[in-house]
Motif scaffolding. Structure first.
Motif, PDB file in Angstrom:
ATOM      1  N   TYR A 245       0.847  -1.195   0.000  1.00 46.86           N
ATOM      2  CA  TYR A 245       0.000   0.000   0.000  1.00 46.86           C
ATOM      3  C   TYR A 245       0.885   1.247   0.000  1.00 46.86           C
ATOM      4  O   TYR A 245       1.571   1.552   0.951  1.00 46.86           O
ATOM      5  CB  TYR A 245      -0.905   0.019   1.234  1.00 46.86           C
ATOM      6  CG  TYR A 245      -1.969  -1.055   1.253  1.00 46.86           C
ATOM      7  CD1 TYR A 245      -2.647  -1.422   0.090  1.00 46.86           C
ATOM      8  CD2 TYR A 245      -2.324  -1.687   2.444  1.00 46.86           C
ATOM      9  CE1 TYR A 245      -3.629  -2.399   0.110  1.00 46.86           C
ATOM     10  CE2 TYR A 245      -3.313  -2.662   2.469  1.00 46.86           C
ATOM     11  CZ  TYR A 245      -3.963  -3.015   1.304  1.00 46.86           C
ATOM     12  OH  TYR A 245      -4.943  -3.982   1.329  1.00 46.86           O
TER      13      TYR A 245
ATOM     14  N   SER B 100      -1.416   7.955  -4.099  1.00 44.42           N
ATOM     15  CA  SER B 100      -2.459   8.719  -4.801  1.00 44.42           C
ATOM     16  C   SER B 100      -3.553   7.802  -5.342  1.00 44.42           C
ATOM     17  O   SER B 100      -4.693   8.239  -5.546  1.00 44.42           O
ATOM     18  CB  SER B 100      -1.840   9.530  -5.942  1.00 44.42           C
ATOM     19  OG  SER B 100      -1.143   8.676  -6.845  1.00 44.42           O
TER      20      SER B 100
ATOM     21  N   PRO C 278      -7.778   4.343  -2.229  1.00 44.66           N
ATOM     22  CA  PRO C 278      -9.002   4.948  -1.685  1.00 44.66           C
ATOM     23  C   PRO C 278      -8.808   5.241  -0.200  1.00 44.66           C
ATOM     24  O   PRO C 278      -7.894   4.696   0.441  1.00 44.66           O
ATOM     25  CB  PRO C 278     -10.066   3.873  -1.913  1.00 44.66           C
ATOM     26  CG  PRO C 278      -9.311   2.595  -2.030  1.00 44.66           C
ATOM     27  CD  PRO C 278      -7.979   2.947  -2.624  1.00 44.66           C
ATOM     28  N   ASP C 279      -9.642   6.067   0.365  1.00 48.16           N
ATOM     29  CA  ASP C 279      -9.455   6.496   1.749  1.00 48.16           C
ATOM     30  C   ASP C 279      -9.384   5.327   2.728  1.00 48.16           C
ATOM     31  O   ASP C 279      -8.593   5.340   3.673  1.00 48.16           O
ATOM     32  CB  ASP C 279     -10.584   7.450   2.165  1.00 48.16           C
ATOM     33  CG  ASP C 279     -10.476   8.806   1.491  1.00 48.16           C
ATOM     34  OD1 ASP C 279      -9.388   9.106   0.942  1.00 48.16           O
ATOM     35  OD2 ASP C 279     -11.462   9.569   1.501  1.00 48.16           O
ATOM     36  N   TYR C 280     -10.229   4.299   2.505  1.00 50.76           N
ATOM     37  CA  TYR C 280     -10.250   3.201   3.476  1.00 50.76           C
ATOM     38  C   TYR C 280      -8.931   2.418   3.464  1.00 50.76           C
ATOM     39  O   TYR C 280      -8.496   1.903   4.509  1.00 50.76           O
ATOM     40  CB  TYR C 280     -11.450   2.281   3.221  1.00 50.76           C
ATOM     41  CG  TYR C 280     -11.309   1.289   2.094  1.00 50.76           C
ATOM     42  CD1 TYR C 280     -10.863  -0.012   2.324  1.00 50.76           C
ATOM     43  CD2 TYR C 280     -11.621   1.653   0.771  1.00 50.76           C
ATOM     44  CE1 TYR C 280     -10.734  -0.916   1.288  1.00 50.76           C
ATOM     45  CE2 TYR C 280     -11.492   0.749  -0.267  1.00 50.76           C
ATOM     46  CZ  TYR C 280     -11.050  -0.540  -0.008  1.00 50.76           C
ATOM     47  OH  TYR C 280     -10.926  -1.442  -1.040  1.00 50.76           O
TER      48      TYR C 280
ATOM     49  N   LEU D 234      -5.982   3.833   2.584  1.00 48.92           N
ATOM     50  CA  LEU D 234      -5.004   4.754   3.165  1.00 48.92           C
ATOM     51  C   LEU D 234      -5.070   4.665   4.690  1.00 48.92           C
ATOM     52  O   LEU D 234      -4.037   4.610   5.369  1.00 48.92           O
ATOM     53  CB  LEU D 234      -5.278   6.183   2.697  1.00 48.92           C
ATOM     54  CG  LEU D 234      -4.238   7.235   3.100  1.00 48.92           C
ATOM     55  CD1 LEU D 234      -2.875   6.919   2.480  1.00 48.92           C
ATOM     56  CD2 LEU D 234      -4.697   8.624   2.675  1.00 48.92           C
ATOM     57  N   ASN D 235      -6.287   4.622   5.227  1.00 50.92           N
ATOM     58  CA  ASN D 235      -6.450   4.465   6.676  1.00 50.92           C
ATOM     59  C   ASN D 235      -5.924   3.107   7.143  1.00 50.92           C
ATOM     60  O   ASN D 235      -5.356   2.992   8.235  1.00 50.92           O
ATOM     61  CB  ASN D 235      -7.923   4.608   7.067  1.00 50.92           C
ATOM     62  CG  ASN D 235      -8.438   6.020   6.862  1.00 50.92           C
ATOM     63  OD1 ASN D 235      -7.666   6.978   6.894  1.00 50.92           O
ATOM     64  ND2 ASN D 235      -9.734   6.166   6.647  1.00 50.92           N
TER      65      ASN D 235
ATOM     66  N   GLN E 130      -3.085  11.745   3.747  1.00 48.98           N
ATOM     67  CA  GLN E 130      -4.386  11.860   4.411  1.00 48.98           C
ATOM     68  C   GLN E 130      -4.712  13.320   4.741  1.00 48.98           C
ATOM     69  O   GLN E 130      -5.832  13.789   4.533  1.00 48.98           O
ATOM     70  CB  GLN E 130      -4.379  11.024   5.692  1.00 48.98           C
ATOM     71  CG  GLN E 130      -5.722  10.980   6.416  1.00 48.98           C
ATOM     72  CD  GLN E 130      -5.618  10.225   7.723  1.00 48.98           C
ATOM     73  OE1 GLN E 130      -4.847  10.593   8.604  1.00 48.98           O
ATOM     74  NE2 GLN E 130      -6.402   9.151   7.848  1.00 48.98           N
ATOM     75  N   THR E 131      -3.720  14.053   5.229  1.00 45.48           N
ATOM     76  CA  THR E 131      -3.916  15.469   5.558  1.00 45.48           C
ATOM     77  C   THR E 131      -4.269  16.278   4.306  1.00 45.48           C
ATOM     78  O   THR E 131      -5.179  17.128   4.332  1.00 45.48           O
ATOM     79  CB  THR E 131      -2.647  16.049   6.209  1.00 45.48           C
ATOM     80  OG1 THR E 131      -2.363  15.326   7.414  1.00 45.48           O
ATOM     81  CG2 THR E 131      -2.809  17.518   6.536  1.00 45.48           C
TER      82      THR E 131
ATOM     83  N   ARG F  12      -5.721  15.273   1.588  1.00 48.17           N
ATOM     84  CA  ARG F  12      -7.088  14.965   1.152  1.00 48.17           C
ATOM     85  C   ARG F  12      -8.132  15.629   2.050  1.00 48.17           C
ATOM     86  O   ARG F  12      -9.126  16.180   1.575  1.00 48.17           O
ATOM     87  CB  ARG F  12      -7.298  13.442   1.140  1.00 48.17           C
ATOM     88  CG  ARG F  12      -6.517  12.731   0.051  1.00 48.17           C
ATOM     89  CD  ARG F  12      -6.846  11.243   0.042  1.00 48.17           C
ATOM     90  NE  ARG F  12      -6.057  10.519  -0.947  1.00 48.17           N
ATOM     91  CZ  ARG F  12      -6.147   9.219  -1.170  1.00 48.17           C
ATOM     92  NH1 ARG F  12      -7.006   8.494  -0.468  1.00 48.17           N
ATOM     93  NH2 ARG F  12      -5.389   8.637  -2.088  1.00 48.17           N
ATOM     94  N   GLU F  13      -7.901  15.549   3.339  1.00 51.55           N
ATOM     95  CA  GLU F  13      -8.869  16.136   4.277  1.00 51.55           C
ATOM     96  C   GLU F  13      -8.927  17.652   4.139  1.00 51.55           C
ATOM     97  O   GLU F  13     -10.004  18.255   4.237  1.00 51.55           O
ATOM     98  CB  GLU F  13      -8.490  15.746   5.710  1.00 51.55           C
ATOM     99  CG  GLU F  13      -8.708  14.267   6.015  1.00 51.55           C
ATOM    100  CD  GLU F  13      -8.278  13.868   7.410  1.00 51.55           C
ATOM    101  OE1 GLU F  13      -8.641  12.762   7.844  1.00 51.55           O
ATOM    102  OE2 GLU F  13      -7.566  14.669   8.063  1.00 51.55           O
TER     103      GLU F  13
ATOM    104  N   LYS G 159     -12.379  19.121   5.255  1.00 53.41           N
ATOM    105  CA  LYS G 159     -12.686  18.311   6.428  1.00 53.41           C
ATOM    106  C   LYS G 159     -11.932  18.830   7.640  1.00 53.41           C
ATOM    107  O   LYS G 159     -12.353  18.629   8.793  1.00 53.41           O
ATOM    108  CB  LYS G 159     -12.321  16.846   6.155  1.00 53.41           C
ATOM    109  CG  LYS G 159     -12.807  15.884   7.210  1.00 53.41           C
ATOM    110  CD  LYS G 159     -12.535  14.429   6.802  1.00 53.41           C
ATOM    111  CE  LYS G 159     -13.033  13.456   7.858  1.00 53.41           C
ATOM    112  NZ  LYS G 159     -12.779  12.049   7.469  1.00 53.41           N
TER     113      LYS G 159
END
Length: 540
Positions: free
Chosen positions: A426, A435, A438-440, A442-443, A481-482, A484-485, A490
């Motif tokens: 990942y 890039s 997807p968010d899930y 990345l988390n 992540q930062t 994107r948020e 967000k």
């Protein structure tokens, strides 16, 4: 008056009687200031005031700090005393140690060969390079011609077992002092002599050295050299994985083993100088240790690996602890407790005596017991399944973790190895770059990094390569992540800056740990610059 006989000190350079000690460590002697200066330039400056070699009846020679050593400090730098290919390996160049690829020669695939002795090499430059010259002259003189040829990819060649021992034996004339240093190392020949491997060596290696080359060494000396290689050599690999061989570092070989070591080492330059680095602060009088096995193995696997390959039983604090410092790395879930709906927390099977591989395993909670052979069988079966997974994508590793949730808890060594593979996939593999994720996912990567970091802090703390790599992966995922948020509002600009500063802290620590690694300095500096630029952009 003391009439006991005193040993006369000798010069570290010329071995003649000496009357001057090193002004720093007080451990070595010199006959003149000129020889003291010579020794300093040749490497004593890297070890002065750092360590000494002691001996005990229990553990033999070992390395001890003679002053407090700081985290990240280089304890010693040492060039290899001898090197050679692994006992059995795919064809590698005898000069540069690069794994060889076949080329088209007279309409068929084969390797480039040394024009004199016919050993596979990279090219004429490697054929003429210094590491291969003495052995090539000897083999040519005795009319020996290597018969290795290309048959299929990665075919293992046992003929390479002769190279390392031959090079050491040739030192008796060309470099007698180095030869004696190597021969003084522990061999454990008595433990290996009756193994199936050494029975084969007894036939092949001795025949090659004595009969084919005509070197004047007896059977015991030849096998002792081979055993010294097996006991003391370091596995040297290039950062890109294209080169691999074994090398003996005489001084580094004095380090004792520990399953929670306080050092790591890297190989620098074309000559593969070993640089030994303190991963944690080491106090004066404390033993300086390395690990001779894989830190992410459970205790059963580590102790068996050490017994087979290094011929000793490890009794370190980690091996004594049935929980492995609370990680339970080598443990599994209890099938009785975890199959009961009354219990909501995991209960684990632990060894009743971790230093006895035949001891039964018992549940911490209910007392249910299984035999050690069941642990071995189950562990080996799952290990084979994990090793057979497709390494190009995450699916197999995720399914492995899901399929064995009831048996393997979250920090079992096989689960940790699967998570380590996922951390690398990942964010780094084609189709799974940061890039692309997807968010899930990345988390998921961030969660995995935190889980691995918890294990690293207990088993490979401080400035270990394992921790540095995890920190590097974690900060990259957190930075993405930062971004994107922040882009979807967000988080506020102030929130983004706080999170990026946290990423910067992780990156700076990773940089401190990894900057000495070959080829990492420029990569780390680029990442620091990119993150600094991103921080500046969010402050506008």
């Amino acid at each position: 008056m003391d009439h006991t006989k005193r040993e006369i000190p000798v010069c570290e350079v010329c071995q003649k009687p000496a009357n001057q000690t090193c002004g720093g460590c007080k451990l070595v002697y010199y006959c003149s200031k000129a020889h003291q200066k010579h020794a300093w330039k040749e490497g004593h400056k890297y070890i002065c005031r750092t360590y000494k070699i002691e001996h005990s009846d229990q553990i033999g020679r070992h390395m001890v700090a003679i002053r407090d050593i700081k985290q990240g400090e280089i304890i010693l730098q040492e060039k290899p005393a001898a090197s050679g290919p692994r006992m059995s390996c795919a064809p590698h160049c005898l000069s540069c140690n690069k794994k060889l690829e076949p080329i088209v020669i007279e309409d068929k695939l084969d390797f480039y060969k040394c024009s004199s002795c016919k050993w596979p090499m990279c090219n004429i430059d490697c054929e003429k390079a210094e590491p291969h010259q003495e052995e090539c002259r000897l083999m040519t003189k005795t009319n020996y011609k290597c018969n290795i040829k290309y048959e299929y990819p990665d075919k293992m060649e046992a003929a390479y077992c002769v190279i390392g021992p031959m090079r050491v034996l040739l030192m008796q004339k060309s470099n007698p002092r180095q030869f004696q240093s190597i021969m003084s190392l522990e061999s454990h020949l008595e433990d290996r002599i009756n193994t199936s491997l050494y029975k084969v060596l007894k036939a092949n290696l001795i025949t090659f050295i004595s009969r084919v080359l005509g070197l004047p060494f007896d059977e015991e000396t030849i096998l002792k050299v081979a055993s010294i290689f097996d006991t003391n050599s370091f596995d040297v690999r290039s950062p890109d994985g294209s080169k691999r061989h074994r090398a003996i570092y005489v001084m580094a070989s004095m380090m004792n083993h520990n399953c929670k070591p306080n050092t790591r080492h890297v190989y620098l330059g074309d000559v593969n100088t070993l640089a030994l680095i303190a991963t944690v602060p080491i106090s004066k009088g404390e033993m300086i240790t390395a690990t001779y096995t894989q830190s992410l193995y459970g205790t059963l696997d580590r102790r068996r690996h050490l017994k087979i390959n290094k011929c000793f039983d490890c009794n370190c604090e980690r091996c004594k602890d049935p929980t492995e410092f609370g990680t339970y790395l080598g443990n599994i879930n209890c099938s009785i407790c975890n199959g009961s709906s009354k219990n909501n927390t995991e209960a684990k099977m632990i060894s009743t005596n971790p230093l006895d591989e035949n001891a039964p395993w018992q549940c911490e909670r209910c007392g249910y017991c299984i035999q050690s052979r069941q642990m071995f069988w189950g562990n080996n079966a799952l290990k084979q399944e994990l090793n057979a997974l497709n390494k190009s994508g995450p699916k197999g590793f995720e399914e492995f973790i899901d399929n064995y949730t009831a048996t393997l808890h979250s920090t079992n060594h096989l689960v940790i190895q699967a998570k380590l593979a996922l951390m690398q996939i990942y964010g780094n593999y084609k189709g799974y770059t940061l890039s692309d994720l997807p968010d899930y996912l990345l988390n998921r990567k961030i969660d995995i990094c935190h889980e691995l970091l918890d294990v690293a802090d207990k088993l490979k703390p401080g400035w270990s390569r394992f921790r540095g790599t995890i920190l590097l992966e974690l900060q990259a995922a957190m930075t993405m992540q930062t971004k994107r948020e922040f882009e979807v509002d967000k988080i506020t600009k102030a929130g983004a800056q706080d999170q990026l500063m946290e990423s910067m802290t992780l990156l700076q620590e990773a940089t401190n740990i990894l900057r000495i690694e070959p080829h990492m300095k420029e990569i780390l500096e680029t990442k620091l610059q990119e993150l600094s630029t991103l921080l500046d952009s969010t402050s506008l």
